[in-house]
Design a protein around this motif. Sequence first.
Motif, PDB file in Angstrom:
ATOM      1  N   PHE A   1       0.791  -1.227   0.000  1.00  0.00           N
ATOM      2  CA  PHE A   1       0.000   0.000   0.000  1.00  0.00           C
ATOM      3  C   PHE A   1       0.826   1.280   0.000  1.00  0.00           C
ATOM      4  CE2 PHE A   1      -3.408  -2.494   2.590  1.00  0.00           C
ATOM      5  CZ  PHE A   1      -3.676  -3.279   1.477  1.00  0.00           C
ATOM      6  N   THR A   2       2.147   1.176  -0.149  1.00  0.00           N
ATOM      7  CA  THR A   2       2.964   2.385  -0.210  1.00  0.00           C
ATOM      8  C   THR A   2       2.701   3.129  -1.518  1.00  0.00           C
ATOM      9  OG1 THR A   2       4.823   1.277  -1.272  1.00  0.00           O
ATOM     10  CG2 THR A   2       4.775   1.290   1.156  1.00  0.00           C
ATOM     11  N   ALA A   3       3.106   4.386  -1.559  1.00  0.00           N
ATOM     12  CA  ALA A   3       2.916   5.186  -2.770  1.00  0.00           C
ATOM     13  C   ALA A   3       3.630   4.562  -3.969  1.00  0.00           C
ATOM     14  CB  ALA A   3       3.409   6.610  -2.528  1.00  0.00           C
ATOM     15  N   ALA A   4       4.835   4.054  -3.752  1.00  0.00           N
ATOM     16  CA  ALA A   4       5.596   3.450  -4.856  1.00  0.00           C
ATOM     17  C   ALA A   4       4.875   2.236  -5.427  1.00  0.00           C
ATOM     18  CB  ALA A   4       6.993   3.070  -4.380  1.00  0.00           C
ATOM     19  N   GLU A   5       4.289   1.416  -4.549  1.00  0.00           N
ATOM     20  CA  GLU A   5       3.561   0.239  -5.022  1.00  0.00           C
ATOM     21  C   GLU A   5       2.254   0.629  -5.686  1.00  0.00           C
ATOM     22  OE1 GLU A   5       4.353  -3.036  -5.282  1.00  0.00           O
ATOM     23  OE2 GLU A   5       6.326  -2.210  -4.830  1.00  0.00           O
ATOM     24  N   ALA A   6       1.622   1.683  -5.187  1.00  0.00           N
ATOM     25  CA  ALA A   6       0.350   2.110  -5.766  1.00  0.00           C
ATOM     26  C   ALA A   6       0.508   2.485  -7.235  1.00  0.00           C
ATOM     27  CB  ALA A   6      -0.228   3.276  -4.968  1.00  0.00           C
ATOM     28  N   VAL A   7       1.648   3.113  -7.598  1.00  0.00           N
ATOM     29  CA  VAL A   7       1.813   3.565  -8.984  1.00  0.00           C
ATOM     30  C   VAL A   7       2.551   2.556  -9.860  1.00  0.00           C
ATOM     31  CG1 VAL A   7       1.802   5.985  -8.272  1.00  0.00           C
ATOM     32  CG2 VAL A   7       3.976   4.806  -8.585  1.00  0.00           C
ATOM     33  N   ARG A   8       2.946   1.424  -9.306  1.00  0.00           N
ATOM     34  CA  ARG A   8       3.667   0.438 -10.123  1.00  0.00           C
ATOM     35  C   ARG A   8       2.906   0.072 -11.404  1.00  0.00           C
ATOM     36  NH1 ARG A   8       7.862  -3.247  -9.304  1.00  0.00           N
ATOM     37  NH2 ARG A   8       7.983  -2.756  -7.089  1.00  0.00           N
ATOM     38  N   PRO A   9       1.588  -0.208 -11.331  1.00  0.00           N
ATOM     39  CA  PRO A   9       0.873  -0.522 -12.582  1.00  0.00           C
ATOM     40  C   PRO A   9       0.905   0.634 -13.581  1.00  0.00           C
ATOM     41  CG  PRO A   9      -0.406  -1.214 -10.672  1.00  0.00           C
ATOM     42  CD  PRO A   9       0.710  -0.365 -10.157  1.00  0.00           C
ATOM     43  N   MET A  10       0.864   1.867 -13.092  1.00  0.00           N
ATOM     44  CA  MET A  10       0.944   3.018 -13.984  1.00  0.00           C
ATOM     45  C   MET A  10       2.304   3.084 -14.651  1.00  0.00           C
ATOM     46  SD  MET A  10       0.631   7.100 -13.205  1.00  0.00           S
ATOM     47  CE  MET A  10      -0.759   6.915 -12.108  1.00  0.00           C
ATOM     48  N   MET A  11       3.351   2.796 -13.879  1.00  0.00           N
ATOM     49  CA  MET A  11       4.691   2.819 -14.448  1.00  0.00           C
ATOM     50  C   MET A  11       4.850   1.762 -15.531  1.00  0.00           C
ATOM     51  SD  MET A  11       6.271   5.367 -13.261  1.00  0.00           S
ATOM     52  CE  MET A  11       7.776   4.912 -14.119  1.00  0.00           C
ATOM     53  N   ARG A  12       4.198   0.624 -15.368  1.00  0.00           N
ATOM     54  CA  ARG A  12       4.254  -0.391 -16.433  1.00  0.00           C
ATOM     55  C   ARG A  12       3.617   0.142 -17.708  1.00  0.00           C
ATOM     56  NH1 ARG A  12       2.253  -4.313 -12.401  1.00  0.00           N
ATOM     57  NH2 ARG A  12       4.017  -5.443 -11.530  1.00  0.00           N
ATOM     58  N   GLN A  13       2.574   0.982 -17.556  1.00  0.00           N
ATOM     59  CA  GLN A  13       1.852   1.502 -18.706  1.00  0.00           C
ATOM     60  C   GLN A  13       2.625   2.610 -19.408  1.00  0.00           C
ATOM     61  OE1 GLN A  13      -1.093   0.317 -19.701  1.00  0.00           O
ATOM     62  NE2 GLN A  13      -1.548   1.767 -21.349  1.00  0.00           N
ATOM     63  N   ILE A  14       3.226   3.504 -18.622  1.00  0.00           N
ATOM     64  CA  ILE A  14       3.900   4.660 -19.217  1.00  0.00           C
ATOM     65  C   ILE A  14       5.401   4.538 -19.143  1.00  0.00           C
ATOM     66  CG2 ILE A  14       1.955   6.136 -18.619  1.00  0.00           C
ATOM     67  CD1 ILE A  14       3.640   7.331 -16.380  1.00  0.00           C
ATOM     68  N   GLY A  15       5.930   3.516 -18.427  1.00  0.00           N
ATOM     69  CA  GLY A  15       7.304   3.146 -18.113  1.00  0.00           C
ATOM     70  C   GLY A  15       8.351   3.616 -19.110  1.00  0.00           C
ATOM     71  N   PRO A  16       9.340   2.786 -19.366  1.00  0.00           N
ATOM     72  CA  PRO A  16       9.397   1.390 -18.904  1.00  0.00           C
ATOM     73  C   PRO A  16       9.762   1.250 -17.425  1.00  0.00           C
ATOM     74  CG  PRO A  16      11.415   1.931 -20.041  1.00  0.00           C
ATOM     75  CD  PRO A  16      10.522   3.146 -20.168  1.00  0.00           C
ATOM     76  N   VAL A  17       9.241   0.186 -16.812  1.00  0.00           N
ATOM     77  CA  VAL A  17       9.585  -0.120 -15.439  1.00  0.00           C
ATOM     78  C   VAL A  17      10.977  -0.727 -15.406  1.00  0.00           C
ATOM     79  CG1 VAL A  17       9.004  -1.573 -13.478  1.00  0.00           C
ATOM     80  CG2 VAL A  17       7.197  -0.440 -14.741  1.00  0.00           C
ATOM     81  N   ASP A  18      11.761  -0.308 -14.437  1.00  0.00           N
ATOM     82  CA  ASP A  18      13.104  -0.832 -14.261  1.00  0.00           C
ATOM     83  C   ASP A  18      13.036  -2.325 -13.928  1.00  0.00           C
ATOM     84  OD1 ASP A  18      15.628  -1.535 -13.454  1.00  0.00           O
ATOM     85  OD2 ASP A  18      15.991   0.304 -12.323  1.00  0.00           O
ATOM     86  N   PRO A  19      13.630  -3.200 -14.768  1.00  0.00           N
ATOM     87  CA  PRO A  19      13.551  -4.630 -14.499  1.00  0.00           C
ATOM     88  C   PRO A  19      14.136  -5.013 -13.153  1.00  0.00           C
ATOM     89  CG  PRO A  19      15.192  -4.161 -16.189  1.00  0.00           C
ATOM     90  CD  PRO A  19      14.425  -2.905 -15.965  1.00  0.00           C
ATOM     91  N   ILE A  20      15.089  -4.257 -12.659  1.00  0.00           N
ATOM     92  CA  ILE A  20      15.650  -4.543 -11.336  1.00  0.00           C
ATOM     93  C   ILE A  20      14.596  -4.332 -10.283  1.00  0.00           C
ATOM     94  CG2 ILE A  20      17.377  -3.838  -9.664  1.00  0.00           C
ATOM     95  CD1 ILE A  20      19.205  -3.085 -11.941  1.00  0.00           C
ATOM     96  N   GLU A  21      13.828  -3.224 -10.439  1.00  0.00           N
ATOM     97  CA  GLU A  21      12.748  -2.958  -9.487  1.00  0.00           C
ATOM     98  C   GLU A  21      11.696  -4.055  -9.556  1.00  0.00           C
ATOM     99  OE1 GLU A  21      12.451  -0.740  -7.242  1.00  0.00           O
ATOM    100  OE2 GLU A  21      14.090   0.619  -7.684  1.00  0.00           O
ATOM    101  N   GLU A  22      11.409  -4.547 -10.756  1.00  0.00           N
ATOM    102  CA  GLU A  22      10.403  -5.588 -10.917  1.00  0.00           C
ATOM    103  C   GLU A  22      10.809  -6.869 -10.197  1.00  0.00           C
ATOM    104  OE1 GLU A  22       7.069  -5.838 -13.166  1.00  0.00           O
ATOM    105  OE2 GLU A  22       7.478  -4.393 -11.582  1.00  0.00           O
ATOM    106  N   GLU A  23      12.092  -7.176 -10.186  1.00  0.00           N
ATOM    107  CA  GLU A  23      12.554  -8.366  -9.494  1.00  0.00           C
ATOM    108  C   GLU A  23      12.398  -8.204  -7.984  1.00  0.00           C
ATOM    109  OE1 GLU A  23      16.524  -9.054 -10.722  1.00  0.00           O
ATOM    110  OE2 GLU A  23      16.009  -9.422 -12.811  1.00  0.00           O
TER     111      GLU A  23
END
Length: 374
Positions: A352-374
């Motif tokens: 429920f942190t702010a960073a986790e809340a926007v993770r799906p948005m970052m995947r959409q507008i990203g790219p999401v850092d693969p290191i963060e994804e791991e």
Amino acid sequence: MRIVAFGTYDAAVHPRVAVLIAGLRAWDQDVVELNRPLGYSTAERVALVRQPWRLPGFGLRLLSRWASLARLGLRERRRGRPDAVLVGYLGHFDVVLARLVFGRVPIILDHLVSASGTVLDRGLAARGSLRGRVMTAIDRLALACADVVVVDTAERAAVLTESGRSNIVVCPVGASDEWFAAGSSAQHSDPDANLRVVFFGLFTPLQGATTIAQAAALLEPDDRVEITLVGRGQDWDEARRIAGDRVRWIEWLEPADLIDLVASQDVCLGIFGTTAKALEVVPTKVFQGAAAGCAIVTSDTTAQRGVLGDDAKYVPPGDAKALADVLRELAADRSRVADLRERMQTRAARDFTAAEAVRPMMRQIGPVDPIEEE
């Protein structure tokens, strides 16, 4: 990326946008805020539907804020084309201005509530009525101006998908750092003391405040449950009539004081309404109460189980007796309360942190850092 947070939102009143902005910054995005708060709460905007003679005043204030936002937006564009524009919660009108100012820049609309769903939920319009059709038209215009639509639950996303909308992102509401900080330092009541329970909100039908009041009326002093209700709104008078002095009433608190109060409680109540909207949302207070270290008791809906899992206590929507029974059981088993608090706080820190809340948005507008994804 450079992302512009744009609109007349008020993060102090509606913290959702503050969580999204903090989350984007946690992902090292450059977020520029262009914000001119309108000063109208959700309740006041809904009241405009019932009291249309107030619309001219609303319109004049909106135009004044828009004039300032347009100047700021054009100045920001001269700095260089931003990568995206985020229009904050209650941005049904702001998203239109954002499209006009920023042209082909991708527009992200946080569509946490629909105008039509809100007036239907509060009984201010019947489905198919003129008011209902006007609110539906406002929703459609807002959605048409957005490239990406952010909602808070899979259930809300499904409704939009059925209407033919694509590019929908589900981002949970989450909680701001202040709630987590309060939870980490909270001093909960002694196991031998009464169970302390809090509800805070606008007393709307969705929230089921009358159900909470009915549950309070069923509890006896020997049950050792102390309930505090914070806020005021549509169902406040009826809830006050039902519960009377069985609960502690607080009509308003500063945000920091509210956080401190909730963090001092054992249990935070979610929502218990039976409206269609109540069955598809996960309320902000659930995320905030979890971050503050409270055990969560809320209605048993697919949306809430999907987010809270087995770490919350559930009762059927609108069932005051079941709610009273759960609170009575928790008051008699404080080890169970401690376990629920610990599990919910762990879930909050993970999900429920702010960073986790926007993770799906970052995947959409990203790219999401693969290191963060791991």
